[in-house]
Enzyme design. Structure first.
Site: not given
Ligand code: G3P
Length: 216
Positions: A87
């Site tokens: 990633k």
């Molecule tokens: O893994 C990346 C993403 O899904 C992060 O989500 O909830 O931290 O905005 P969030």
């Protein structure tokens, strides 16, 4: 649409895998820190533990921000398990690193994508997945789902092979809309996957069937 779970919590990953609908896992440094994983050895062991639970791709994020550092980290990460996808953040050296990994047969997930232009760059560099963060766009008053729709349209129009991985999904309607819009993958918390199960008419209908079954 593939389902990935967005967590580094092994119990949640096991629960989603046991349901039989899981296609992979995405992690990020915040999710790893939340599990209290500290130090490179423990981080690598944790990624291995995740890979041992699931049968699909497992995204592991680099923390370097320069090309050489990202390449070094990515090459180490893929040695953990063949399921590892590197990633990489959507920054200038990240695009260069994605091109490098693509040319060396290493799968990538381009993360922190918030615009169609960034998604085009990720596809041009050959990313396996692009991760637009739709929930975070909604958080600042934008329209995350509109971005998913735009990226899907651009990728289909130009035949880009990069898969649209809708990330930062916060609730069930987000997930369903991503399916409607043609996202290739949705990554979300366990609560959203389990939320798909719920309908009050299912619960009341089952209650009635079970009550009537006693009269059979
Ligand atoms: O893994 C990346 C993403 O899904 C992060 O989500 O909830 O931290 O905005 P969030």
């Amino acid at each position: 649409m593939k389902f990935f779970i967005d967590t580094a919590n092994l119990d949640e990953i096991r629960e989603a895998e046991a349901l039989g609908v899981l296609d992979g896992v995405t992690t990020n440094p915040s999710l790893m820190a939340k599990e209290g994983i500290k130090g490179k050895d423990n981080v690598f062991k944790h990624y291995k533990a995740i890979c041992d639970i699931v049968h699909g791709d497992v995204s592991a994020e680099v923390i370097s921000t320069d090309f050489a550092g990202m390449v070094r980290e990515g090459e180490e990460l893929v040695m953990i398990d063949p399921k590892i996808v590197v990633k990489v953040p959507m920054i200038k050296d990240g695009v260069k690193a994605i091109r490098y990994f693509t040319d060396h047969g290493i799968k990538t997930n381009c993360t922190l994508v918030f615009s169609a232009g960034q998604a085009i760059l990720a596809a041009k560099a050959g990313a396996t997945y692009v991760s637009p963060f739709l929930g975070r766009i909604d958080d600042v008053g934008g329209d995350g789902l509109a971005l998913i729709e735009q990226i899907v349209h651009i990728y289909r129009t130009h035949g880009y092979a990069t898969e649209v991985l809708a990330a930062s999904i916060r609730h069930v309607p987000h997930l369903i809309k991503c399916a409607e819009l043609g996202a290739d993958v949705a990554t979300c918390p366990l609560s959203v996957i389990m939320g798909l199960l719920k309908h009050p008419l299912t619960d009341s209908g089952l209650e009635k069937f079970l009550a009537d079954a006693k009269k059979m």
